[in-house]
Scaffold this motif. Structure first.
Motif, PDB file in Angstrom:
ATOM      1  N   PRO A 168     -14.268   2.337  -7.377  1.00 37.26           N
ATOM      2  CA  PRO A 168     -15.094   1.165  -7.693  1.00 37.26           C
ATOM      3  C   PRO A 168     -16.580   1.486  -7.793  1.00 37.26           C
ATOM      4  O   PRO A 168     -17.298   0.908  -8.620  1.00 37.26           O
ATOM      5  CB  PRO A 168     -14.805   0.212  -6.526  1.00 37.26           C
ATOM      6  N   PHE A 169     -17.052   2.424  -6.990  1.00 37.16           N
ATOM      7  CA  PHE A 169     -18.468   2.765  -7.019  1.00 37.16           C
ATOM      8  C   PHE A 169     -18.806   3.655  -8.213  1.00 37.16           C
ATOM      9  O   PHE A 169     -19.935   3.622  -8.724  1.00 37.16           O
ATOM     10  CB  PHE A 169     -18.861   3.424  -5.702  1.00 37.16           C
ATOM     11  N   TRP A 196      -8.589  -6.154  -7.737  1.00 37.26           N
ATOM     12  CA  TRP A 196      -7.331  -5.952  -8.466  1.00 37.26           C
ATOM     13  C   TRP A 196      -6.923  -4.479  -8.520  1.00 37.26           C
ATOM     14  O   TRP A 196      -5.780  -4.142  -8.191  1.00 37.26           O
ATOM     15  CB  TRP A 196      -7.437  -6.504  -9.882  1.00 37.26           C
ATOM     16  N   ALA A 197      -7.827  -3.627  -8.951  1.00 40.52           N
ATOM     17  CA  ALA A 197      -7.461  -2.228  -9.160  1.00 40.52           C
ATOM     18  C   ALA A 197      -7.033  -1.560  -7.860  1.00 40.52           C
ATOM     19  O   ALA A 197      -6.109  -0.735  -7.851  1.00 40.52           O
ATOM     20  CB  ALA A 197      -8.632  -1.472  -9.785  1.00 40.52           C
ATOM     21  N   THR A 198      -7.669  -1.910  -6.751  1.00 38.61           N
ATOM     22  CA  THR A 198      -7.300  -1.321  -5.462  1.00 38.61           C
ATOM     23  C   THR A 198      -5.952  -1.843  -4.980  1.00 38.61           C
ATOM     24  O   THR A 198      -5.055  -1.071  -4.637  1.00 38.61           O
ATOM     25  CB  THR A 198      -8.384  -1.618  -4.412  1.00 38.61           C
ATOM     26  N   ALA A 199      -5.818  -3.172  -4.952  1.00 42.43           N
ATOM     27  CA  ALA A 199      -4.571  -3.769  -4.457  1.00 42.43           C
ATOM     28  C   ALA A 199      -3.385  -3.406  -5.346  1.00 42.43           C
ATOM     29  O   ALA A 199      -2.303  -3.057  -4.850  1.00 42.43           O
ATOM     30  CB  ALA A 199      -4.724  -5.288  -4.373  1.00 42.43           C
ATOM     31  N   ALA A 200      -3.572  -3.497  -6.649  1.00 36.76           N
ATOM     32  CA  ALA A 200      -2.476  -3.191  -7.574  1.00 36.76           C
ATOM     33  C   ALA A 200      -2.093  -1.722  -7.519  1.00 36.76           C
ATOM     34  O   ALA A 200      -0.912  -1.365  -7.628  1.00 36.76           O
ATOM     35  CB  ALA A 200      -2.869  -3.574  -9.004  1.00 36.76           C
ATOM     36  N   GLY A 201      -3.079  -0.828  -7.335  1.00 40.99           N
ATOM     37  CA  GLY A 201      -2.770   0.597  -7.231  1.00 40.99           C
ATOM     38  C   GLY A 201      -1.915   0.899  -6.010  1.00 40.99           C
ATOM     39  O   GLY A 201      -0.891   1.586  -6.109  1.00 40.99           O
ATOM     40  N   LEU A 202      -2.312   0.364  -4.857  1.00 46.18           N
ATOM     41  CA  LEU A 202      -1.540   0.585  -3.638  1.00 46.18           C
ATOM     42  C   LEU A 202      -0.140  -0.024  -3.738  1.00 46.18           C
ATOM     43  O   LEU A 202       0.853   0.600  -3.351  1.00 46.18           O
ATOM     44  CB  LEU A 202      -2.279   0.001  -2.438  1.00 46.18           C
ATOM     45  N   LEU A 240       5.079   8.725 -12.730  1.00 50.90           N
ATOM     46  CA  LEU A 240       5.450   7.323 -12.866  1.00 50.90           C
ATOM     47  C   LEU A 240       4.441   6.426 -12.157  1.00 50.90           C
ATOM     48  O   LEU A 240       3.973   5.425 -12.718  1.00 50.90           O
ATOM     49  CB  LEU A 240       6.845   7.109 -12.279  1.00 50.90           C
ATOM     50  N   ALA A 241       4.094   6.782 -10.925  1.00 50.69           N
ATOM     51  CA  ALA A 241       3.134   5.970 -10.169  1.00 50.69           C
ATOM     52  C   ALA A 241       1.772   5.978 -10.834  1.00 50.69           C
ATOM     53  O   ALA A 241       1.120   4.924 -10.970  1.00 50.69           O
ATOM     54  CB  ALA A 241       3.036   6.495  -8.737  1.00 50.69           C
ATOM     55  N   TYR A 242       1.333   7.143 -11.257  1.00 47.89           N
ATOM     56  CA  TYR A 242       0.006   7.256 -11.868  1.00 47.89           C
ATOM     57  C   TYR A 242      -0.055   6.503 -13.199  1.00 47.89           C
ATOM     58  O   TYR A 242      -0.983   5.716 -13.437  1.00 47.89           O
ATOM     59  CB  TYR A 242      -0.339   8.724 -12.076  1.00 47.89           C
ATOM     60  N   ALA A 250      -5.148  -0.331 -12.784  1.00 50.41           N
ATOM     61  CA  ALA A 250      -5.304  -0.118 -11.350  1.00 50.41           C
ATOM     62  C   ALA A 250      -5.638   1.351 -11.111  1.00 50.41           C
ATOM     63  O   ALA A 250      -5.629   2.170 -12.036  1.00 50.41           O
ATOM     64  CB  ALA A 250      -4.028  -0.512 -10.617  1.00 50.41           C
ATOM     65  N   TYR A 251      -5.931   1.685  -9.861  1.00 53.71           N
ATOM     66  CA  TYR A 251      -6.320   3.053  -9.537  1.00 53.71           C
ATOM     67  C   TYR A 251      -5.091   3.913  -9.289  1.00 53.71           C
ATOM     68  O   TYR A 251      -4.361   3.737  -8.312  1.00 53.71           O
ATOM     69  CB  TYR A 251      -7.243   3.061  -8.316  1.00 53.71           C
ATOM     70  N   GLY A 252      -4.895   4.874 -10.176  1.00 49.63           N
ATOM     71  CA  GLY A 252      -3.744   5.746 -10.092  1.00 49.63           C
ATOM     72  C   GLY A 252      -3.757   6.658  -8.884  1.00 49.63           C
ATOM     73  O   GLY A 252      -2.703   7.004  -8.346  1.00 49.63           O
ATOM     74  N   PHE A 253      -4.950   7.056  -8.435  1.00 51.36           N
ATOM     75  CA  PHE A 253      -5.025   7.919  -7.254  1.00 51.36           C
ATOM     76  C   PHE A 253      -4.430   7.210  -6.034  1.00 51.36           C
ATOM     77  O   PHE A 253      -3.664   7.797  -5.270  1.00 51.36           O
ATOM     78  CB  PHE A 253      -6.478   8.302  -6.972  1.00 51.36           C
ATOM     79  N   LEU A 254      -4.796   5.950  -5.853  1.00 47.54           N
ATOM     80  CA  LEU A 254      -4.248   5.195  -4.730  1.00 47.54           C
ATOM     81  C   LEU A 254      -2.740   5.010  -4.888  1.00 47.54           C
ATOM     82  O   LEU A 254      -2.006   5.017  -3.899  1.00 47.54           O
ATOM     83  CB  LEU A 254      -4.937   3.837  -4.624  1.00 47.54           C
ATOM     84  N   ALA A 255      -2.282   4.821  -6.124  1.00 46.01           N
ATOM     85  CA  ALA A 255      -0.852   4.627  -6.366  1.00 46.01           C
ATOM     86  C   ALA A 255      -0.060   5.871  -5.980  1.00 46.01           C
ATOM     87  O   ALA A 255       1.002   5.771  -5.344  1.00 46.01           O
ATOM     88  CB  ALA A 255      -0.607   4.281  -7.832  1.00 46.01           C
ATOM     89  N   VAL A 256      -0.546   7.037  -6.336  1.00 45.14           N
ATOM     90  CA  VAL A 256       0.159   8.281  -6.021  1.00 45.14           C
ATOM     91  C   VAL A 256       0.172   8.521  -4.516  1.00 45.14           C
ATOM     92  O   VAL A 256       1.198   8.912  -3.942  1.00 45.14           O
ATOM     93  CB  VAL A 256      -0.491   9.461  -6.768  1.00 45.14           C
ATOM     94  N   PHE A 257      -0.948   8.281  -3.860  1.00 39.35           N
ATOM     95  CA  PHE A 257      -0.991   8.413  -2.403  1.00 39.35           C
ATOM     96  C   PHE A 257      -0.014   7.448  -1.740  1.00 39.35           C
ATOM     97  O   PHE A 257       0.741   7.823  -0.843  1.00 39.35           O
ATOM     98  CB  PHE A 257      -2.417   8.152  -1.909  1.00 39.35           C
ATOM     99  N   ALA A 258      -0.007   6.193  -2.200  1.00 31.96           N
ATOM    100  CA  ALA A 258       0.891   5.187  -1.623  1.00 31.96           C
ATOM    101  C   ALA A 258       2.354   5.547  -1.871  1.00 31.96           C
ATOM    102  O   ALA A 258       3.218   5.289  -1.023  1.00 31.96           O
ATOM    103  CB  ALA A 258       0.588   3.808  -2.203  1.00 31.96           C
ATOM    104  N   ALA A 259       2.653   6.152  -3.022  1.00 39.68           N
ATOM    105  CA  ALA A 259       4.027   6.565  -3.312  1.00 39.68           C
ATOM    106  C   ALA A 259       4.494   7.624  -2.319  1.00 39.68           C
ATOM    107  O   ALA A 259       5.635   7.604  -1.849  1.00 39.68           O
ATOM    108  CB  ALA A 259       4.131   7.096  -4.740  1.00 39.68           C
ATOM    109  N   GLY A 260       3.605   8.561  -1.986  1.00 38.99           N
ATOM    110  CA  GLY A 260       3.956   9.572  -0.990  1.00 38.99           C
ATOM    111  C   GLY A 260       4.179   8.974   0.385  1.00 38.99           C
ATOM    112  O   GLY A 260       5.132   9.323   1.085  1.00 38.99           O
ATOM    113  N   VAL A 261       3.299   8.042   0.788  1.00 41.68           N
ATOM    114  CA  VAL A 261       3.461   7.368   2.072  1.00 41.68           C
ATOM    115  C   VAL A 261       4.768   6.581   2.101  1.00 41.68           C
ATOM    116  O   VAL A 261       5.507   6.590   3.096  1.00 41.68           O
ATOM    117  CB  VAL A 261       2.267   6.431   2.350  1.00 41.68           C
ATOM    118  N   ALA A 262       5.078   5.889   1.002  1.00 41.10           N
ATOM    119  CA  ALA A 262       6.299   5.075   0.933  1.00 41.10           C
ATOM    120  C   ALA A 262       7.546   5.940   1.043  1.00 41.10           C
ATOM    121  O   ALA A 262       8.519   5.571   1.730  1.00 41.10           O
ATOM    122  CB  ALA A 262       6.321   4.289  -0.373  1.00 41.10           C
TER     123      ALA A 262
END
Length: 443
Positions: A168-169, A196-202, A240-242, A250-262
Motif C-alpha cells: 500500500p505504501f 480490499w487488496a490486503t483483505a482479499a489477498g489474505l 494459483l494463489a498469486y 489484491a496483493y499476491g504476496f500476501l496470498a502466497v504467504f497465506a496459502a502456505g500458512v493454510a
C-alpha cells in the motif's frame, strides 16, 4: 559470453557451495556475501562478462526478484505451525504493521528533510526499505515447523507478512508522484489499495491453500490417487494463489504467504498424530519411493508428509533463486551512480530507525529485552527491496529520482548482506547457548 562458459562458471559455483556448505555454517560468513562477490567479478568491475544496468534491465530484474520472493513467502508460511489464535502471532503482526508503518514514516521524514526528495519519492523509499527480507533471513527464521522459539517465529512471520503490507505504501508513493490513481482525498488508495487488496489477498491465499490441500488429501486417502509430484503441487499452489489475487486486484504476496500458512494449518487439523522429523526425512529420501508412496496415502500421516514434501522442494528452489538474484545484485553495482547515495543513511536505517521502530511496535509485548534487541538488529533488507525498487522503476519513475532510489536501496541491501551475514552465525550461536542454559535451569 557463450553458454558453455556460463555453464562452467555457474556449475563451479554450485559445486563449491555444496562442498563448503557445512564449513560456511560455522563461519561468520553467509552464502549471499559470496554471491555478491561473484556478481561483482562477472561485471565490468571484474571480468566484464555481464553489463547489467538497473534501469535498462528493470523488467527482468523485477521478475527474477518476484519469483524468488514468492518461493520464500510460501516457505515462510509453511514454517509457521501455530494456529491463528496462538499468542505468538501478535509479535509478527505488530512488527509487520506497527513497526513497518513507523519505519516508512521515519524514512520519509529523513528523505524529505535531508535527501532533497519529493514527497512521493520519500514515501516510496520508505516502502522499498521498510520490509524485512524473507529470502536472505533463513538463518534467523524457524528451522522446523514445530519450533516454538519466539524470536525465530517473530522474524519468520514478519518477513512473510510485511513484504505484502508494504505494497500500500508503494502505491501511495507512486500516487503522490502522479504514477498511480489515489482518488479524491486518497479514498481509492484507502479503500482499494489498503483495505480490499490486503483483505482479499489474505482470504484468497487461505481459501486456495485449504481447498487444494483438502482435495489432495481426499484423493490420496480415499482413492490412493494424486501421489507424487509434490513439487508440481507447490508451484501450482503458488501460481494459483498469486494469479488469482492479482486478478482480484489484491496483493499476491500476501496470498502466497497465506496459502502456505493454510496448508500447514490443514496438516495440523487433519494429522492423526505427530510424526518425527527423522521419520519424515527417512521416508522422503527412500530411494525406491515405496515408503513415501505408502505414507502419502496413509489416513493419519498423509497431511504431514504432503506438507513436508512441499516444504522441502520450495526450500531448495528458494536457494537456487537466491543464487541468481544476489549475483544479479552484485553485477548491478558497477552501474550505480554512487554520488546519489547518502552513506550516512545506511547506518541511520540499520542502527537507529529499525531498532526504534521495533521498540515502539513491540511496546508492552511479552518479549525479553534480549529478544527485542535481536529483532531490532536482524531487520535484514534484500531481495524484497530489490523487487519493490524495480516495480517502481517500471512504473515510470523520473530518471533522477530513480537513480537516487537505486543508489540508496542497493547501498542498504549490500551493507545488510555484509553486516548481517557476518554477525548472524556468532549472534545466533550465542542466543542458542542462552536458550539451552535457560532450559537446563528450568529442568
Amino acid at each position: 559470453m557463450n553458454f558453455a562458459l556460463w555453464s562452467v562458471i555457474v556449475g563451479l559455483l554450485l559445486v563449491l557451495m555444496a562442498l563448503a556448505s557445512t564449513v560456511l555454517k560455522r563461519l561468520p560468513l553467509s552464502t549471499a556475501m559470496l554471491y555478491v562477490l561473484v556478481g561483482i567479478a562477472v561485471s565490468p568491475i571484474g571480468l566484464a562478462l555481464v553489463r547489467a544496468e538497473p534501469r535498462a534491465h528493470a523488467v527482468i530484474l523485477e521478475r527474477m526478484a518476484e519469483v524468488v520472493v514468492l518461493l520464500s513467502l510460501f516457505t515462510a508460511g509453511l514454517k509457521l505451525s501455530p494456529g491463528l489464535t496462538d499468542r505468538r502471532w501478535r509479535l509478527p503482526v505488530r512488527l509487520a504493521v506497527n513497526s513497518m508503518v513507523l519505519t516508512v514514516a521515519l524514512i520519509s521524514i529523513v528523505g524529505w528533510f535531508f535527501l532533497d526528495l519529493p514527497l512521493g519519492a520519500c514515501v516510496l523509499l520508505g516502502a522499498i526499505l521498510a520490509p524485512t527480507d524473507p529470502v536472505l533471513a533463513s538463518d534467523v527464521q524457524l528451522q522446523q515447523p514445530g519450533d516454538t522459539d519466539r524470536l525465530r517465529f517473530a522474524l519468520t512471520g514478519e518477513g512473510g507478512l510485511n513484504d505484502g503490507t508494504a505494497f500500500p505504501f508503494v502505491m501511495l508513493g507512486l500516487g503522490l508522484l502522479g504514477l498511480h490513481e489515489l482518488g479524491s482525498f486518497g479514498w481509492r488508495w484507502l479503500a482499494v489499495d489498503v483495505v480490499w487488496a490486503t483483505a482479499a489477498g489474505l482470504a484468497t491465499g487461505w481459501v486456495l491453500g485449504m481447498v487444494v490441500g483438502r482435495l489432495v488429501l481426499h484423493l490420496r486417502r480415499e482413492h490412493k490417487e494424486a501421489v507424487g509430484l509434490d513439487d508440481f503441487l507447490a508451484l501450482g499452489l503458488i501460481g494459483l494463489a498469486y494469479g488469482c489475487a492479482l486478478l482480484l486486484h489484491a496483493y499476491g504476496f500476501l496470498a502466497v504467504f497465506a496459502a502456505g500458512v493454510a496448508l500447514r494449518r490443514l496438516e495440523q487439523r487433519e494429522s492423526g498424530g505427530p510424526v518425527s522429523a527423522g521419520k519424515v526425512e527417512e521416508v522422503l529420501l527412500d530411494p525406491d519411493r515405496s515408503l513415501a508412496e505408502n505414507a502419502a496415502v496413509h489416513p493419519e500421516h498423509a497431511p504431514t508428509f504432503m506438507t513436508q514434501a512441499v516444504l522441502g522442494f520450495v526450500q531448495q528452489a528458494e536457494r537456487i533463486g537466491e543464487v541468481v538474484v544476489v549475483i544479479a545484485i552484485g553485477a548491478l553495482l558497477w552501474a550505480v551512480d554512487w554520488h546519489s547515495a547518502a552513506w550516512w543513511f545506511v547506518p541511520l536505517l540499520l542502527l537507529a530507525i529499525r531498532p526504534l521502530s521495533v521498540r515502539a511496535g513491540l511496546a508492552g509485548a511479552s518479549v525479553s529485552s534480549g529478544q527485542r534487541w535481536l529483532i531490532g538488529w536482524f531487520g535484514i533488507r534484500g531481495v524484497g527491496s530489490v523487487y519493490y525498487l524495480m516495480y517502481a522503476v517500471n512504473h515510470g519513475l523520473d530518471a533522477a529520482v530513480a537513480n537516487q532510489l537505486v543508489a540508496l536501496t542497493l547501498a542498504v541491501v549490500v551493507t545488510s548482506i555484509v553486516v548481517h551475514g557476518t554477525s548472524v552465525t556468532p549472534i545466533m550461536a550465542a542466543y542458542e547457548r542462552t536458550l539451552r542454559r535457560g532450559r537446563r535451569r528450568r529442568g
